[in-house]
Design an enzyme around this catalytic site. Structure first.
Site, PDB file in Angstrom:
ATOM      1  N   CYS A 197      44.895  86.977   5.934  1.00  0.00           N
ATOM      2  CA  CYS A 197      44.497  86.116   4.807  1.00  0.00           C
ATOM      3  C   CYS A 197      45.392  86.293   3.575  1.00  0.00           C
ATOM      4  O   CYS A 197      45.825  85.319   2.954  1.00  0.00           O
ATOM      5  CB  CYS A 197      43.038  86.365   4.434  1.00  0.00           C
ATOM      6  SG  CYS A 197      42.549  88.097   4.512  1.00  0.00           S
ATOM      7  N   GLN A 227      40.954  91.701  -3.162  1.00  0.00           N
ATOM      8  CA  GLN A 227      40.436  90.985  -2.006  1.00  0.00           C
ATOM      9  C   GLN A 227      38.907  90.992  -1.932  1.00  0.00           C
ATOM     10  O   GLN A 227      38.270  92.034  -2.056  1.00  0.00           O
ATOM     11  CB  GLN A 227      41.038  91.582  -0.724  1.00  0.00           C
ATOM     12  CG  GLN A 227      42.545  91.377  -0.690  1.00  0.00           C
ATOM     13  CD  GLN A 227      43.213  91.879   0.575  1.00  0.00           C
ATOM     14  OE1 GLN A 227      44.248  92.523   0.500  1.00  0.00           O
ATOM     15  NE2 GLN A 227      42.661  91.593   1.736  1.00  0.00           N
ATOM     16  N   ARG A 283      25.786  89.924  22.582  1.00  0.00           N
ATOM     17  CA  ARG A 283      24.723  90.120  21.573  1.00  0.00           C
ATOM     18  C   ARG A 283      24.181  88.796  21.060  1.00  0.00           C
ATOM     19  O   ARG A 283      23.012  88.678  20.729  1.00  0.00           O
ATOM     20  CB  ARG A 283      25.287  90.866  20.342  1.00  0.00           C
ATOM     21  CG  ARG A 283      25.614  92.300  20.498  1.00  0.00           C
ATOM     22  CD  ARG A 283      26.113  92.875  19.174  1.00  0.00           C
ATOM     23  NE  ARG A 283      27.389  92.314  18.739  1.00  0.00           N
ATOM     24  CZ  ARG A 283      28.577  92.783  19.099  1.00  0.00           C
ATOM     25  NH1 ARG A 283      28.653  93.827  19.876  1.00  0.00           N
ATOM     26  NH2 ARG A 283      29.698  92.220  18.679  1.00  0.00           N
ATOM     27  N   VAL A 317      34.268  83.662   9.730  1.00  0.00           N
ATOM     28  CA  VAL A 317      35.405  82.752   9.946  1.00  0.00           C
ATOM     29  C   VAL A 317      35.034  81.685  10.968  1.00  0.00           C
ATOM     30  O   VAL A 317      35.354  80.499  10.801  1.00  0.00           O
ATOM     31  CB  VAL A 317      36.663  83.535  10.399  1.00  0.00           C
ATOM     32  CG1 VAL A 317      37.792  82.577  10.745  1.00  0.00           C
ATOM     33  CG2 VAL A 317      37.120  84.496   9.304  1.00  0.00           C
ATOM     34  N   HIS A 333      40.426  85.588  -2.541  1.00  0.00           N
ATOM     35  CA  HIS A 333      41.364  86.686  -2.794  1.00  0.00           C
ATOM     36  C   HIS A 333      42.310  86.295  -3.934  1.00  0.00           C
ATOM     37  O   HIS A 333      42.773  85.145  -3.995  1.00  0.00           O
ATOM     38  CB  HIS A 333      42.244  86.936  -1.564  1.00  0.00           C
ATOM     39  CG  HIS A 333      41.534  87.551  -0.387  1.00  0.00           C
ATOM     40  ND1 HIS A 333      40.233  87.951  -0.408  1.00  0.00           N
ATOM     41  CD2 HIS A 333      42.004  87.848   0.857  1.00  0.00           C
ATOM     42  CE1 HIS A 333      39.916  88.474   0.775  1.00  0.00           C
ATOM     43  NE2 HIS A 333      40.968  88.408   1.563  1.00  0.00           N
TER      44      HIS A 333
HETATM   45  N1  LIG Z   1      36.969  87.087   6.896  1.00  0.00           N
HETATM   46  C1  LIG Z   1      38.199  86.721   6.557  1.00  0.00           C
HETATM   47  O1  LIG Z   1      38.470  86.332   5.392  1.00  0.00           O
HETATM   48  C2  LIG Z   1      39.304  86.758   7.566  1.00  0.00           C
HETATM   49  C3  LIG Z   1      40.546  86.275   7.197  1.00  0.00           C
HETATM   50  C4  LIG Z   1      41.590  86.291   8.116  1.00  0.00           C
HETATM   51  C5  LIG Z   1      41.370  86.797   9.373  1.00  0.00           C
HETATM   52  N2  LIG Z   1      40.156  87.281   9.719  1.00  0.00           N
HETATM   53  C6  LIG Z   1      39.975  87.787  11.084  1.00  0.00           C
HETATM   54  O2  LIG Z   1      39.071  86.941  11.793  1.00  0.00           O
HETATM   55  C7  LIG Z   1      38.313  87.724  12.711  1.00  0.00           C
HETATM   56  C8  LIG Z   1      36.813  87.504  12.453  1.00  0.00           C
HETATM   57  O3  LIG Z   1      36.498  87.848  11.115  1.00  0.00           O
HETATM   58  P1  LIG Z   1      35.061  87.532  10.475  1.00  0.00           P
HETATM   59  O4  LIG Z   1      35.211  87.842   9.045  1.00  0.00           O
HETATM   60  O5  LIG Z   1      34.564  86.194  10.892  1.00  0.00           O
HETATM   61  O6  LIG Z   1      34.145  88.676  11.177  1.00  0.00           O
HETATM   62  P2  LIG Z   1      32.582  88.671  11.436  1.00  0.00           P
HETATM   63  O7  LIG Z   1      31.859  87.894  10.410  1.00  0.00           O
HETATM   64  O8  LIG Z   1      32.226  90.100  11.628  1.00  0.00           O
HETATM   65  O9  LIG Z   1      32.417  87.918  12.853  1.00  0.00           O
HETATM   66  C9  LIG Z   1      32.918  88.435  14.060  1.00  0.00           C
HETATM   67  C10 LIG Z   1      32.680  87.460  15.198  1.00  0.00           C
HETATM   68  O10 LIG Z   1      33.306  87.967  16.376  1.00  0.00           O
HETATM   69  C11 LIG Z   1      32.339  88.082  17.423  1.00  0.00           C
HETATM   70  N3  LIG Z   1      32.643  89.236  18.255  1.00  0.00           N
HETATM   71  C12 LIG Z   1      32.735  90.537  17.854  1.00  0.00           C
HETATM   72  N4  LIG Z   1      33.023  91.324  18.922  1.00  0.00           N
HETATM   73  C13 LIG Z   1      33.125  90.507  19.995  1.00  0.00           C
HETATM   74  C14 LIG Z   1      33.400  90.726  21.373  1.00  0.00           C
HETATM   75  N5  LIG Z   1      33.645  91.945  21.859  1.00  0.00           N
HETATM   76  N6  LIG Z   1      33.438  89.663  22.196  1.00  0.00           N
HETATM   77  C15 LIG Z   1      33.184  88.415  21.719  1.00  0.00           C
HETATM   78  N7  LIG Z   1      32.919  88.143  20.415  1.00  0.00           N
HETATM   79  C16 LIG Z   1      32.886  89.186  19.567  1.00  0.00           C
HETATM   80  C17 LIG Z   1      31.008  88.239  16.710  1.00  0.00           C
HETATM   81  O11 LIG Z   1      30.002  87.849  17.587  1.00  0.00           O
HETATM   82  P3  LIG Z   1      28.519  88.525  17.631  1.00  0.00           P
HETATM   83  O12 LIG Z   1      27.663  87.653  16.752  1.00  0.00           O
HETATM   84  O13 LIG Z   1      28.158  88.418  19.066  1.00  0.00           O
HETATM   85  O14 LIG Z   1      28.667  89.924  17.126  1.00  0.00           O
HETATM   86  C18 LIG Z   1      31.205  87.264  15.552  1.00  0.00           C
HETATM   87  O15 LIG Z   1      31.003  85.938  15.988  1.00  0.00           O
HETATM   88  C19 LIG Z   1      38.804  89.160  12.538  1.00  0.00           C
HETATM   89  O16 LIG Z   1      39.846  89.384  13.466  1.00  0.00           O
HETATM   90  C20 LIG Z   1      39.350  89.173  11.139  1.00  0.00           C
HETATM   91  O17 LIG Z   1      40.322  90.177  10.949  1.00  0.00           O
HETATM   92  C21 LIG Z   1      39.104  87.266   8.851  1.00  0.00           C
END
Ligand SMILES: NC(=O)c1ccc[n+]([C@@H]2O[C@H](COP(=O)([O-])OP(=O)(O)OC[C@H]3O[C@@H](n4cnc5c(N)ncnc54)[C@H](OP(=O)(O)O)[C@@H]3O)[C@@H](O)[C@H]2O)c1
Length: 336
Positions: A131, A158, A41, A16, A244
């Protein structure tokens, strides 16, 4: 000279977060300074934005100094910890996680539906809905305005990117294993999604529902300001990379004909009607991926409930389901 903003993106290395950077750039959002943040990290990694690379920093209190806009997409834990800190430092926080969505003092916003509720947020935080809720609301709000919704029955299909980067990479590895005739590993997905359908979003033993389904119920009620709205969801993870889909049936206070529904949807902001089913024209995830619109098709009378309507709703979960919605909120609240 155009007024520019200092913009922090927490989760800048995630799916995201990367989509947020892309969308800020595509929409020429006036970013004067970018502060890409992640966990320790990823400190030192680089992300490209504009005409150069930017170094990712580990999130810290100092990182939010002077920030006007903080886009959060790092999960609920980091949002609970850092959103109040960023807001206290003076930033408008737009949070993609579930951490603050049901806080009565935090607006839950889909700009096409309820941007006005998000103005001057009491805590300096605006929540982006889940989403699957966002695309459902974009499609149903125009019908709700015509005749208030009484009930929504929704089944979701999804995409794996909705579960983040590691889950997406895991599906790829599972597909490769299957193609090679090997046993796929459950890995970050917790089960084998390649060639299958999964339900695995934190089951709630009290109701038998998944957390993802409960979000659809509570978030829809909050956004539509309709606390007694009946919502019956079933959420399924499918082996599609992006986009989705939702099969939806609704009951409104007064019947809306399919013809009138199509007219309303054609004029609705954020919606594109893709509806010529006899000719094989209906929305698909592959059509929605990389696009901004919520695609709506198969608008028809619900044969199981005379006067009710059924429709099929598809959108890019990373764009409208997350990053684009957040950037649109920022545009609506911060730009002239
Ligand atoms: N994917 C979707 O379609 C979608 C839709 C709506 C909402 N969301 C929400 O958006 C958020 C991110 O989703 P994503 O799909 O982008 O996940 P993702 O690809 O796993 O990315 C997670 C991000 O958060 C960072 N992060 C994780 N733990 C952290 C911490 N303790 N402190 C600081 N940064 C941290 C990670 O950084 P590192 O590289 O350092 O690990 C990475 O940049 C979630 O809350 C998810 O529920 C996602």
């Amino acid at each position: 000279m155009t007024h520019t903003l200092k913009v922090a993106v927490l989760g800048a290395t995630g799916l995201v977060g990367r989509s947020m950077l892309e969308i800020l750039e595509q929409r020429a959002f006036p970013v004067g300074e970018l502060v890409p943040l992640a966990s320790a990290r990823s400190a030192g990694r680089r992300v490209s934005f504009g005409d150069r690379e930017h170094e990712v920093r580990a999130v810290s209190e100092q990182a939010f100094e002077g920030v006007d806009l903080a886009l959060f997409s790092a999960g609920a834990g980091p949002s609970r910890e850092w959103a109040p800190i960023a807001a206290a430092a003076g930033a408008l926080v737009i949070d993609n996680s579930s951490a603050h969505r049901m806080d009565p003092a935090v607006p839950l916003c889909v700009p096409e539906v309820n941007l006005e509720q998000a103005r001057d947020p009491a805590k300096g935080i605006v929540a982006n809905p889940n989403c699957s809720t966002i695309q459902l609301m974009v499609a149903l709000a125009p019908l709700h305005r015509e005749s208030p919704l009484r009930r929504i029955v929704v089944s979701t299909y999804q995409a794996v990117s909705g579960a983040g980067l590691r889950a997406s990479e895991c599906l790829e590895a599972q597909r490769r294993a299957l193609a090679a005739g090997d046993e796929p590993e459950a890995g970050a997905l917790g089960d084998v999604l390649a060639g299958d359908l999964l339900m695995h979003w934190s089951p709630d033993p009290a109701t038998g529902y998944q957390e993802e389904e409960l979000k659809l119920i509570h978030e829809s009620r909050k956004i539509l300001e309709s606390p007694t709205l009946r919502v019956s969801p079933t959420c399924v993870r499918v082996p599609v990379v992006t986009g989705h889909a939702e099969a939806v049936s609704i009951e409104c206070a007064a019947a809306i004909t399919p013809e009138r529904a199509r007219e309303l949807l054609r004029a609705a902001p954020g919606v594109e009607l893709v509806d010529d089913f006899p000719a094989g024209v209906y929305p698909k995830p592959s059509m929605a991926a990389g696009r901004d619109a919520v695609l709506v098709g198969r608008v028809r009378e619900d044969l199981g409930l005379p006067g009710g309507l059924s429709l099929y709703v598809v959108a890019d979960n990373l764009r409208k389901g997350a990053a684009l919605n957040a950037v649109q909120i920022a545009e609506g609240l911060l730009l002239p």
